[in-house]
Design a protein around this motif. Structure first.
Motif, PDB file in Angstrom:
ATOM      1  N   GLY A 198       0.814  -1.213   0.000  1.00  0.00           N
ATOM      2  CA  GLY A 198       0.000   0.000   0.000  1.00  0.00           C
ATOM      3  C   GLY A 198       0.848   1.263   0.000  1.00  0.00           C
ATOM      4  N   GLY A 199       1.952   1.238   0.735  1.00  0.00           N
ATOM      5  CA  GLY A 199       2.842   2.389   0.762  1.00  0.00           C
ATOM      6  C   GLY A 199       3.505   2.628  -0.575  1.00  0.00           C
ATOM      7  N   ILE A 200       3.888   1.549  -1.261  1.00  0.00           N
ATOM      8  CA  ILE A 200       4.501   1.684  -2.573  1.00  0.00           C
ATOM      9  C   ILE A 200       3.506   2.266  -3.572  1.00  0.00           C
ATOM     10  N   VAL A 201       2.269   1.757  -3.540  1.00  0.00           N
ATOM     11  CA  VAL A 201       1.243   2.262  -4.461  1.00  0.00           C
ATOM     12  C   VAL A 201       0.962   3.735  -4.200  1.00  0.00           C
ATOM     13  N   LEU A 202       0.847   4.110  -2.939  1.00  0.00           N
ATOM     14  CA  LEU A 202       0.590   5.513  -2.604  1.00  0.00           C
ATOM     15  C   LEU A 202       1.783   6.386  -2.996  1.00  0.00           C
ATOM     16  N   ARG A 259       8.410   9.061   1.955  1.00  0.00           N
ATOM     17  CA  ARG A 259       9.209   8.296   2.919  1.00  0.00           C
ATOM     18  C   ARG A 259       8.343   7.746   4.037  1.00  0.00           C
ATOM     19  N   ASP A 260       7.367   8.517   4.489  1.00  0.00           N
ATOM     20  CA  ASP A 260       6.480   8.034   5.546  1.00  0.00           C
ATOM     21  C   ASP A 260       5.662   6.835   5.071  1.00  0.00           C
ATOM     22  N   VAL A 261       5.080   6.924   3.873  1.00  0.00           N
ATOM     23  CA  VAL A 261       4.227   5.814   3.420  1.00  0.00           C
ATOM     24  C   VAL A 261       5.064   4.580   3.098  1.00  0.00           C
ATOM     25  N   ALA A 294      -1.274   7.629   8.174  1.00  0.00           N
ATOM     26  CA  ALA A 294      -2.091   8.689   8.774  1.00  0.00           C
ATOM     27  C   ALA A 294      -1.230   9.629   9.600  1.00  0.00           C
ATOM     28  N   THR A 295      -0.283  10.288   8.962  1.00  0.00           N
ATOM     29  CA  THR A 295       0.590  11.223   9.665  1.00  0.00           C
ATOM     30  C   THR A 295       0.386  12.641   9.125  1.00  0.00           C
ATOM     31  N   HIS A 296       0.786  13.597   9.927  1.00  0.00           N
ATOM     32  CA  HIS A 296       0.716  15.000   9.503  1.00  0.00           C
ATOM     33  C   HIS A 296       1.594  15.236   8.280  1.00  0.00           C
ATOM     34  N   THR A 297       2.728  14.561   8.224  1.00  0.00           N
ATOM     35  CA  THR A 297       3.645  14.723   7.090  1.00  0.00           C
ATOM     36  C   THR A 297       3.007  14.280   5.783  1.00  0.00           C
ATOM     37  N   VAL A 298       2.290  13.142   5.819  1.00  0.00           N
ATOM     38  CA  VAL A 298       1.626  12.649   4.614  1.00  0.00           C
ATOM     39  C   VAL A 298       0.515  13.609   4.191  1.00  0.00           C
ATOM     40  N   ALA A 299      -0.248  14.115   5.144  1.00  0.00           N
ATOM     41  CA  ALA A 299      -1.337  15.041   4.816  1.00  0.00           C
ATOM     42  C   ALA A 299      -0.802  16.325   4.187  1.00  0.00           C
ATOM     43  N   VAL A 300       0.243  16.880   4.797  1.00  0.00           N
ATOM     44  CA  VAL A 300       0.825  18.100   4.249  1.00  0.00           C
ATOM     45  C   VAL A 300       1.418  17.841   2.864  1.00  0.00           C
ATOM     46  N   GLY A 301       2.105  16.715   2.716  1.00  0.00           N
ATOM     47  CA  GLY A 301       2.685  16.383   1.423  1.00  0.00           C
ATOM     48  C   GLY A 301       1.634  16.247   0.339  1.00  0.00           C
ATOM     49  N   ALA A 302       0.494  15.631   0.674  1.00  0.00           N
ATOM     50  CA  ALA A 302      -0.584  15.473  -0.305  1.00  0.00           C
ATOM     51  C   ALA A 302      -1.160  16.826  -0.710  1.00  0.00           C
ATOM     52  N   VAL A 303      -1.413  17.685   0.271  1.00  0.00           N
ATOM     53  CA  VAL A 303      -1.975  19.006  -0.023  1.00  0.00           C
ATOM     54  C   VAL A 303      -1.015  19.831  -0.887  1.00  0.00           C
TER      55      VAL A 303
END
Length: 271
Positions: free
Chosen positions: A151-155, A229-231, A237-246
């Motif tokens: 899942g992390g690789i796909v994301l 890197r987080d995924v 479900a981290t703040h880093t992933v959310a900020v990176g997506a936005v």
């Protein structure tokens, strides 16, 4: 004497503008993809470069403390994926520039193809090519020791696809403005290199001095690579992933809007 009533012929069903755009985009995409597949040499070396970089540079970081949880491969592979999108997406506009200077773009513009499809079709081809290269890169990383959830690789590949679309579209737009490949290369090289260094693609910016770490926070690619890197570590479900997506989605929207404006404006007009 009888009279006959003439009924007007029913108006033909016109295709919806949106469906026409996507049909034209698919047409341009197919043309560009076939041209790419015919260029065996550029396709081979385009895929070989990031693979060699990972194979020759990755083992140097094995066992080093990079200031992050997880293995060094979970830090390096995401960085090289974003580097691939940055380098690969930024230079595709050279092909657009060559086609413009040789009259190919003008000939396509007088056809019924939707103007925006000329940009979207080329960009979609670039995204497919860069994602395919990214998959090979991940497979090599797994062979060398990378361990990451599927899942992390796909994301992570989804992040790469969005970033590739943003940079490729902007590059095509700039290709419509530059006068020569020399001018394009000068602008791209001067812009891409500091962005690449400040994004922490190879080593996390946590290792940098405070002033350099602060400067790097204005570079949007930093947030993308940190999210990937987080995924890759399985932290979704981290703040880093959310900020990176936005940040990545916002960058893509801005780049696509700017590219459409550059691509639509006639040559030689002022900004």
């Amino acid at each position: 004497m009888t009279t006959s009533t003439v009924h007007p012929a029913p108006a033909p069903d016109l295709p919806h503008p949106g469906s026409r755009l996507w049909a034209d985009t698919a047409l341009v995409f197919g043309r560009c993809l076939r041209a790419t597949l015919r260029s065996k040499t550029s396709l081979f070396f385009g895929m070989l470069q990031p693979l060699l970089f990972l194979a020759l540079f990755g083992p140097l970081l094995t066992g080093l403390d990079l200031g992050r949880q997880g293995s060094s491969w979970q830090t390096l592979v995401p960085g090289i994926l974003v580097q691939l999108a940055l380098l690969g997406g930024s230079y595709v506009g050279m092909g657009q520039l060559v086609e413009r200077n040789t009259g190919v773009v003008d000939r396509m513009r007088v056809t019924p193809v939707a103007p925006l499809a000329l940009l979207l079709g080329r960009t979609l081809r670039d995204v497919v090519q860069l994602v395919a290269q990214s998959v090979l890169l991940v497979l090599l990383g797994v062979a060398l020791g990378l361990r990451a959830p599927v899942g992390g690789i796909v994301l992570g590949l989804a992040f790469v696809a969005v970033l590739s679309a943003a940079l490729a579209a902007l590059s095509h737009g700039l290709g419509m403005r530059m006068r020569s490949t020399t001018e394009f290369a000068a602008v791209a090289n001067t812009t891409v290199l500091p962005l690449m260094l400040l994004s922490g693609l190879l080593l996390p910016m946590d290792l940098a001095p405070d002033w350099l770490d602060g400067v790097s926070r204005v570079v949007p690619f930093r947030y993308t690579v940190e999210a990937v890197r987080d995924v890759f570590r399985g932290d979704f479900a981290t703040h880093t992933v959310a900020v990176g997506a936005v940040v990545t989605i916002a960058l893509a929207a801005l780049c696509l809007a700017g590219a459409a404006r550059l691509h639509r404006r006639p040559h030689g007009t002022a900004a």
